[in-house]
Design an enzyme around this catalytic site. Structure first.
Site, PDB file in Angstrom:
ATOM      1  N   ASP A 119      -9.107 -40.226  29.336  1.00  0.00           N
ATOM      2  CA  ASP A 119     -10.066 -40.184  30.142  1.00  0.00           C
ATOM      3  C   ASP A 119      -9.158 -40.095  32.032  1.00  0.00           C
ATOM      4  OD1 ASP A 119     -11.963 -39.553  32.034  1.00  0.00           O
ATOM      5  OD2 ASP A 119     -13.051 -42.213  32.136  1.00  0.00           O
ATOM      6  N   GLU A 158      -5.017 -34.574  30.527  1.00  0.00           N
ATOM      7  CA  GLU A 158      -6.201 -33.581  29.560  1.00  0.00           C
ATOM      8  C   GLU A 158      -7.143 -33.938  28.763  1.00  0.00           C
ATOM      9  OE1 GLU A 158      -8.486 -30.241  29.076  1.00  0.00           O
ATOM     10  OE2 GLU A 158      -6.770 -30.364  29.849  1.00  0.00           O
ATOM     11  N   LYS A 160     -26.232 -27.053  37.561  1.00  0.00           N
ATOM     12  CA  LYS A 160     -27.816 -28.072  38.113  1.00  0.00           C
ATOM     13  C   LYS A 160     -27.384 -28.820  38.379  1.00  0.00           C
ATOM     14  CE  LYS A 160     -28.832 -25.394  33.261  1.00  0.00           C
ATOM     15  NZ  LYS A 160     -29.465 -25.466  32.162  1.00  0.00           N
ATOM     16  N   ASP A 187     -15.246 -28.351  36.617  1.00  0.00           N
ATOM     17  CA  ASP A 187     -16.186 -28.318  36.056  1.00  0.00           C
ATOM     18  C   ASP A 187     -17.231 -28.934  37.093  1.00  0.00           C
ATOM     19  OD1 ASP A 187     -19.267 -27.842  35.150  1.00  0.00           O
ATOM     20  OD2 ASP A 187     -18.360 -28.271  32.948  1.00  0.00           O
ATOM     21  N   THR A 234      -3.805 -19.408  37.890  1.00  0.00           N
ATOM     22  CA  THR A 234      -4.571 -19.570  36.699  1.00  0.00           C
ATOM     23  C   THR A 234      -5.231 -18.407  35.948  1.00  0.00           C
ATOM     24  OG1 THR A 234      -6.485 -20.868  37.498  1.00  0.00           O
ATOM     25  CG2 THR A 234      -4.353 -22.116  37.034  1.00  0.00           C
ATOM     26  N   ASN A 235      -5.062 -19.045  34.079  1.00  0.00           N
ATOM     27  CA  ASN A 235      -5.958 -17.785  33.611  1.00  0.00           C
ATOM     28  C   ASN A 235      -7.487 -17.719  34.064  1.00  0.00           C
ATOM     29  OD1 ASN A 235      -4.466 -16.786  32.000  1.00  0.00           O
ATOM     30  ND2 ASN A 235      -3.778 -17.951  30.580  1.00  0.00           N
ATOM     31  N   PHE A 236      -7.836 -19.363  34.052  1.00  0.00           N
ATOM     32  CA  PHE A 236      -9.577 -19.081  34.587  1.00  0.00           C
ATOM     33  C   PHE A 236      -9.577 -18.252  36.326  1.00  0.00           C
ATOM     34  CE2 PHE A 236     -12.692 -21.467  36.486  1.00  0.00           C
ATOM     35  CZ  PHE A 236     -13.714 -21.481  35.666  1.00  0.00           C
ATOM     36  N   GLU A 237      -8.805 -18.744  36.494  1.00  0.00           N
ATOM     37  CA  GLU A 237      -8.658 -17.591  38.375  1.00  0.00           C
ATOM     38  C   GLU A 237      -8.393 -16.511  38.079  1.00  0.00           C
ATOM     39  OE1 GLU A 237      -6.798 -18.023  42.375  1.00  0.00           O
ATOM     40  OE2 GLU A 237      -5.859 -19.031  41.188  1.00  0.00           O
ATOM     41  N   GLU A 281      -1.994 -33.408  37.401  1.00  0.00           N
ATOM     42  CA  GLU A 281      -2.578 -32.685  37.725  1.00  0.00           C
ATOM     43  C   GLU A 281      -3.125 -33.174  36.857  1.00  0.00           C
ATOM     44  OE1 GLU A 281      -2.998 -27.592  36.531  1.00  0.00           O
ATOM     45  OE2 GLU A 281      -1.326 -28.504  37.569  1.00  0.00           O
TER      46      GLU A 281
END
Length: 239
Positions: A121, A94, A148, A144, A217-220, A69
């Site tokens: 990375d 991460e 832009k 991410d 997930t929390n983001f979701e 992941e």
């Protein structure tokens, strides 16, 4: 734990070579409990970045399938998934120290032994530490989107990156990407269409609106509250 999340590279004149990366190097906030978790649990759960490939059988003490992941955030979803699937091994990458500390703390209190994490990375880890044909699945949840247009070059999901992943998957290996950006969703699909060795498992629908085996997930949760649609993109390595 080593603090360098990238390996500095220089040209023949000694000038630092800047590269487009999908993340921004920043200190950010890190709590006392996260720092304590790093101090206490890194040696047992963390893996330092090295310029040599990992032997997963040695790392996990078994030959179970390995799921990678990339960008696990706080690690809540990753730790829960590892706990739910003890017959599989999980490797997380991460670049933010707060996420590392949070994940280590959760992993320790969950009592799991099938999870290892790397603070570096992801592209360098894939290039240097992951042998070809050793991963059963790669999952990238909510990378991410760099919305832009001038920032699109920073997106993690690029054609060269998809080819790198392709080489690391074993037979029938799976690439699972999740995004709440409709534009990024089609950007990824267009890239995949030009790479012969991926099969789109969603077939005519082109993408799953939800993948039932994936934890939310929390983001979701936040994305859904904002009214964003969730796209699960699932691809299989063609034999």
């Amino acid at each position: 734990m080593k603090n360098n999340i990238i390996t500095p590279q220089y040209n023949c004149n000694g000038t630092f070579l800047r590269k487009n990366r999908s993340f921004v190097c920043r200190k950010g906030r890190i709590t006392k409990s996260q720092l304590q978790a790093i101090e206490k649990y890194w040696l047992s759960i963390g893996i330092d970045f090295k310029l040599e490939p990992l032997d997963f059988t040695s790392v996990f003490k078994n030959s179970a399938p390995v799921i990678l992941e990339i960008g696990f955030g706080s690690g809540e979803s990753l730790v829960k998934t590892a706990a739910n699937f003890p017959n599989k091994n999980f490797l997380g990458i991460e670049v933010y120290k707060s996420g590392i500390g949070s994940c280590l703390r959760l992993a320790h209190y969950s009592g799991i032994n099938n999870l290892k994490i790397i603070y570096h990375d992801a592209i360098e880890v894939i290039d240097q530490m992951i042998l070809d044909h050793t991963l059963s699945k790669v999952q990238i949840f909510f990378p991410d989107p760099w919305n832009k247009k001038r920032h699109h070059k920073r997106r993690m999901i690029q054609d060269f990156f998809l080819i790198k992943i392709l080489k690391k998957l074993n037979n029938d290996g799976i690439l699972h990407i999740v995004t709440d950006s409709k534009e990024y969703n089609f950007f990824i699909l267009n890239l995949i269409q030009n790479i012969d060795n991926y099969i789109n498992l969603s077939k005519k629908r082109m993408c799953f609106e939800h993948f039932k085996y994936r934890l939310v997930t929390n983001f979701e949760k936040k994305a859904k509250l904002s009214g964003n649609k969730i796209f699960d993109l699932i691809f299989k390595l063609k034999k």
